[in-house]
Design a protein around this motif. Sequence first.
Motif, PDB file in Angstrom:
ATOM      1  N   ARG A  97       0.822  -1.213   0.000  1.00  0.00           N
ATOM      2  CA  ARG A  97       0.000   0.000   0.000  1.00  0.00           C
ATOM      3  C   ARG A  97       0.857   1.264   0.000  1.00  0.00           C
ATOM      4  O   ARG A  97       0.492   2.274  -0.616  1.00  0.00           O
ATOM      5  CB  ARG A  97      -0.959  -0.006   1.192  1.00  0.00           C
ATOM      6  CG  ARG A  97      -0.301   0.071   2.567  1.00  0.00           C
ATOM      7  CD  ARG A  97      -1.353   0.261   3.655  1.00  0.00           C
ATOM      8  NE  ARG A  97      -2.262  -0.860   3.699  1.00  0.00           N
ATOM      9  CZ  ARG A  97      -2.073  -1.943   4.460  1.00  0.00           C
ATOM     10  NH1 ARG A  97      -0.998  -2.043   5.214  1.00  0.00           N
ATOM     11  NH2 ARG A  97      -2.946  -2.923   4.468  1.00  0.00           N
ATOM     12  N   ASP A  98       2.023   1.208   0.683  1.00  0.00           N
ATOM     13  CA  ASP A  98       2.900   2.377   0.699  1.00  0.00           C
ATOM     14  C   ASP A  98       3.531   2.605  -0.675  1.00  0.00           C
ATOM     15  O   ASP A  98       3.669   3.749  -1.126  1.00  0.00           O
ATOM     16  CB  ASP A  98       3.995   2.197   1.743  1.00  0.00           C
ATOM     17  CG  ASP A  98       3.456   2.263   3.173  1.00  0.00           C
ATOM     18  OD1 ASP A  98       2.256   2.574   3.335  1.00  0.00           O
ATOM     19  OD2 ASP A  98       4.235   2.000   4.116  1.00  0.00           O
ATOM     20  N   ALA A  99       3.917   1.517  -1.330  1.00  0.00           N
ATOM     21  CA  ALA A  99       4.498   1.644  -2.665  1.00  0.00           C
ATOM     22  C   ALA A  99       3.483   2.246  -3.633  1.00  0.00           C
ATOM     23  O   ALA A  99       3.806   3.152  -4.416  1.00  0.00           O
ATOM     24  CB  ALA A  99       4.963   0.283  -3.169  1.00  0.00           C
ATOM     25  N   ILE A 100       2.243   1.752  -3.564  1.00  0.00           N
ATOM     26  CA  ILE A 100       1.207   2.269  -4.457  1.00  0.00           C
ATOM     27  C   ILE A 100       0.922   3.731  -4.149  1.00  0.00           C
ATOM     28  O   ILE A 100       0.737   4.557  -5.068  1.00  0.00           O
ATOM     29  CB  ILE A 100      -0.073   1.420  -4.338  1.00  0.00           C
ATOM     30  CG1 ILE A 100       0.191   0.001  -4.884  1.00  0.00           C
ATOM     31  CG2 ILE A 100      -1.227   2.067  -5.086  1.00  0.00           C
ATOM     32  CD1 ILE A 100      -0.957  -0.958  -4.682  1.00  0.00           C
ATOM     33  N   ALA A 101       0.891   4.098  -2.881  1.00  0.00           N
ATOM     34  CA  ALA A 101       0.643   5.491  -2.505  1.00  0.00           C
ATOM     35  C   ALA A 101       1.723   6.408  -3.069  1.00  0.00           C
ATOM     36  O   ALA A 101       1.430   7.502  -3.576  1.00  0.00           O
ATOM     37  CB  ALA A 101       0.568   5.611  -0.988  1.00  0.00           C
ATOM     38  N   ARG A 102       2.979   5.984  -2.992  1.00  0.00           N
ATOM     39  CA  ARG A 102       4.070   6.813  -3.503  1.00  0.00           C
ATOM     40  C   ARG A 102       4.020   6.923  -5.028  1.00  0.00           C
ATOM     41  O   ARG A 102       4.348   7.974  -5.594  1.00  0.00           O
ATOM     42  CB  ARG A 102       5.418   6.250  -3.048  1.00  0.00           C
ATOM     43  CG  ARG A 102       5.664   6.428  -1.557  1.00  0.00           C
ATOM     44  CD  ARG A 102       6.896   5.680  -1.079  1.00  0.00           C
ATOM     45  NE  ARG A 102       8.137   6.174  -1.688  1.00  0.00           N
ATOM     46  CZ  ARG A 102       9.344   5.716  -1.356  1.00  0.00           C
ATOM     47  NH1 ARG A 102       9.462   4.775  -0.420  1.00  0.00           N
ATOM     48  NH2 ARG A 102      10.425   6.196  -1.944  1.00  0.00           N
ATOM     49  N   MET A 103       3.587   5.861  -5.691  1.00  0.00           N
ATOM     50  CA  MET A 103       3.513   5.901  -7.144  1.00  0.00           C
ATOM     51  C   MET A 103       2.349   6.748  -7.653  1.00  0.00           C
ATOM     52  O   MET A 103       2.433   7.350  -8.729  1.00  0.00           O
ATOM     53  CB  MET A 103       3.363   4.472  -7.691  1.00  0.00           C
ATOM     54  CG  MET A 103       4.563   3.591  -7.485  1.00  0.00           C
ATOM     55  SD  MET A 103       4.178   1.894  -7.989  1.00  0.00           S
ATOM     56  CE  MET A 103       5.596   1.024  -7.361  1.00  0.00           C
ATOM     57  N   THR A 104       1.254   6.753  -6.919  1.00  0.00           N
ATOM     58  CA  THR A 104       0.049   7.454  -7.371  1.00  0.00           C
ATOM     59  C   THR A 104      -0.060   8.871  -6.821  1.00  0.00           C
ATOM     60  O   THR A 104      -1.051   9.567  -7.067  1.00  0.00           O
ATOM     61  CB  THR A 104      -1.211   6.664  -6.978  1.00  0.00           C
ATOM     62  OG1 THR A 104      -1.208   6.422  -5.559  1.00  0.00           O
ATOM     63  CG2 THR A 104      -1.250   5.331  -7.708  1.00  0.00           C
ATOM     64  N   ASP A 105       0.930   9.313  -6.074  1.00  0.00           N
ATOM     65  CA  ASP A 105       0.934  10.671  -5.544  1.00  0.00           C
ATOM     66  C   ASP A 105       1.107  11.640  -6.708  1.00  0.00           C
ATOM     67  O   ASP A 105       2.053  11.539  -7.485  1.00  0.00           O
ATOM     68  CB  ASP A 105       2.082  10.828  -4.544  1.00  0.00           C
ATOM     69  CG  ASP A 105       1.968  12.116  -3.729  1.00  0.00           C
ATOM     70  OD1 ASP A 105       1.383  13.088  -4.251  1.00  0.00           O
ATOM     71  OD2 ASP A 105       2.464  12.134  -2.590  1.00  0.00           O
ATOM     72  N   ASP A 106       0.187  12.581  -6.831  1.00  0.00           N
ATOM     73  CA  ASP A 106       0.229  13.515  -7.957  1.00  0.00           C
ATOM     74  C   ASP A 106       1.327  14.564  -7.819  1.00  0.00           C
ATOM     75  O   ASP A 106       1.653  15.259  -8.772  1.00  0.00           O
ATOM     76  CB  ASP A 106      -1.128  14.225  -8.103  1.00  0.00           C
ATOM     77  CG  ASP A 106      -2.214  13.269  -8.563  1.00  0.00           C
ATOM     78  OD1 ASP A 106      -1.872  12.283  -9.226  1.00  0.00           O
ATOM     79  OD2 ASP A 106      -3.399  13.523  -8.252  1.00  0.00           O
ATOM     80  N   ARG A 107       1.894  14.693  -6.624  1.00  0.00           N
ATOM     81  CA  ARG A 107       2.973  15.648  -6.470  1.00  0.00           C
ATOM     82  C   ARG A 107       4.234  15.152  -7.178  1.00  0.00           C
ATOM     83  O   ARG A 107       4.395  13.973  -7.423  1.00  0.00           O
ATOM     84  CB  ARG A 107       3.269  15.864  -4.982  1.00  0.00           C
ATOM     85  CG  ARG A 107       2.133  16.535  -4.217  1.00  0.00           C
ATOM     86  CD  ARG A 107       2.402  16.516  -2.742  1.00  0.00           C
ATOM     87  NE  ARG A 107       2.496  15.148  -2.216  1.00  0.00           N
ATOM     88  CZ  ARG A 107       2.739  14.861  -0.944  1.00  0.00           C
ATOM     89  NH1 ARG A 107       2.937  15.830  -0.074  1.00  0.00           N
ATOM     90  NH2 ARG A 107       2.806  13.604  -0.545  1.00  0.00           N
ATOM     91  N   GLU A 108       5.112  16.061  -7.491  1.00  0.00           N
ATOM     92  CA  GLU A 108       6.339  15.693  -8.199  1.00  0.00           C
ATOM     93  C   GLU A 108       7.146  14.698  -7.373  1.00  0.00           C
ATOM     94  O   GLU A 108       7.454  14.938  -6.206  1.00  0.00           O
ATOM     95  CB  GLU A 108       7.176  16.936  -8.468  1.00  0.00           C
ATOM     96  CG  GLU A 108       8.438  16.637  -9.279  1.00  0.00           C
ATOM     97  CD  GLU A 108       9.225  17.882  -9.609  1.00  0.00           C
ATOM     98  OE1 GLU A 108      10.339  17.751 -10.163  1.00  0.00           O
ATOM     99  OE2 GLU A 108       8.732  18.978  -9.308  1.00  0.00           O
ATOM    100  N   ALA A 109       7.485  13.585  -7.971  1.00  0.00           N
ATOM    101  CA  ALA A 109       8.205  12.523  -7.255  1.00  0.00           C
ATOM    102  C   ALA A 109       9.671  12.906  -7.070  1.00  0.00           C
ATOM    103  O   ALA A 109      10.321  13.414  -7.981  1.00  0.00           O
ATOM    104  CB  ALA A 109       8.098  11.217  -8.023  1.00  0.00           C
ATOM    105  N   GLN A 110      10.172  12.667  -5.874  1.00  0.00           N
ATOM    106  CA  GLN A 110      11.585  12.906  -5.603  1.00  0.00           C
ATOM    107  C   GLN A 110      12.427  11.709  -6.008  1.00  0.00           C
ATOM    108  O   GLN A 110      13.596  11.843  -6.344  1.00  0.00           O
ATOM    109  CB  GLN A 110      11.779  13.211  -4.115  1.00  0.00           C
ATOM    110  CG  GLN A 110      11.089  14.492  -3.656  1.00  0.00           C
ATOM    111  CD  GLN A 110      11.593  15.712  -4.403  1.00  0.00           C
ATOM    112  OE1 GLN A 110      12.789  15.940  -4.508  1.00  0.00           O
ATOM    113  NE2 GLN A 110      10.666  16.499  -4.942  1.00  0.00           N
ATOM    114  N   ASP A 111      11.827  10.528  -5.964  1.00  0.00           N
ATOM    115  CA  ASP A 111      12.522   9.296  -6.336  1.00  0.00           C
ATOM    116  C   ASP A 111      11.783   8.613  -7.471  1.00  0.00           C
ATOM    117  O   ASP A 111      10.595   8.863  -7.718  1.00  0.00           O
ATOM    118  CB  ASP A 111      12.588   8.333  -5.144  1.00  0.00           C
ATOM    119  CG  ASP A 111      13.468   8.850  -4.022  1.00  0.00           C
ATOM    120  OD1 ASP A 111      14.519   9.430  -4.337  1.00  0.00           O
ATOM    121  OD2 ASP A 111      13.096   8.680  -2.853  1.00  0.00           O
ATOM    122  N   SER A 112      12.509   7.752  -8.158  1.00  0.00           N
ATOM    123  CA  SER A 112      11.917   6.884  -9.172  1.00  0.00           C
ATOM    124  C   SER A 112      11.631   5.543  -8.502  1.00  0.00           C
ATOM    125  O   SER A 112      12.522   4.916  -7.936  1.00  0.00           O
ATOM    126  CB  SER A 112      12.894   6.708 -10.337  1.00  0.00           C
ATOM    127  OG  SER A 112      12.367   5.822 -11.291  1.00  0.00           O
TER     128      SER A 112
END
Length: 333
Positions: A97-112
């Motif tokens: 769930r944490d991985a999915i949350a980080r991937m679907t966050d609309d804010r600019e990602a700091q990590d790939s």
Amino acid sequence: MTATAIEVDRDLLTDPDAFRHLVAEPCRPAVIRGAAADWPLTRMTASGGEALRDYLSGFDIGRQVEAFVGDASIAGRYSYTDDLSGFNFRREAMPLRDAIARMTDDREAQDSLYIGSVPIAGVMPRLVEDNYLPFVPPRAGPLIWMGHASTVPCHYDMMDNVACVVAGRRRFTLYPPEAIGDLYVGPIDHTMAGQPVALATEATPDDPRYPRFAQARERAMIVDLEPGDALYMPKLWWHRVEATGPLNMLVNYWWDAFPVSHDPPFAALLLAMSAIAERPAPERAAWRAWFDHYAFRPDGHPLAHLPEERHGVLGEGKGAILRAQAMRMLRSG
């Protein structure tokens, strides 16, 4: 001239037998447009990351997954370090769930961020019920691949593969198995995800380290897939995968379309490398002739000149006898 993949009408693929006959037996890549277009999962991704996250949360049973995490500077291009001693990303264990949350966050990602080869039955078992392909054998359990925009280096699979794009767009660049010598393959025992990769495909076209790659490039097959499309890749076909959307998701199935033995063919290759690769060239040439005659059979069955009842251990369905004889020889050595 760039080759093209065949396209097969999904309506013809009514069951695994139809798939085996129409798609797998030619042993060529094939595109199946719209194969997964009717999945609830595919339709949900069109509503955006938040809707997808909410949909998946209803299936998540709280398991952890391993994620590839790279700095934004790598732009999703997961690879080796320059000296091949390490990798340009790190592995992190985290709840799905944490991985999915980080991937679907609309804010600019700091990590790939990228997760791959995760069996759906182990993390979201009920998801399989509403999202399946009727032409895939039941023994082939689906796996999920999800992340930001990414480039996965060119590699091969030892099983037949049906890959279904669910979210984002993917470009597959494929090379036939016989191009292996022109791809400059990296280490087979120090890999990113299990399979060795083709180093030349990640270099500039004029890189002097890989002069033969131009020959492989001429045989490349490029396939672009939209959400809902599927691609069949026979085992041992090399493929480089570019996922170009800000959020990408793929579901794939691996299985052996032609099981004739419990032994994987790659095990035979490893044993052959151990037993033959460092022998003198003339002896290697002699063994090559024997492998061609008995295993690869370009001229047909090696005992075709005899009645079938005299084929002995080379008769149809006698593989277990050959295996037992080989195992006795290995144990006695």
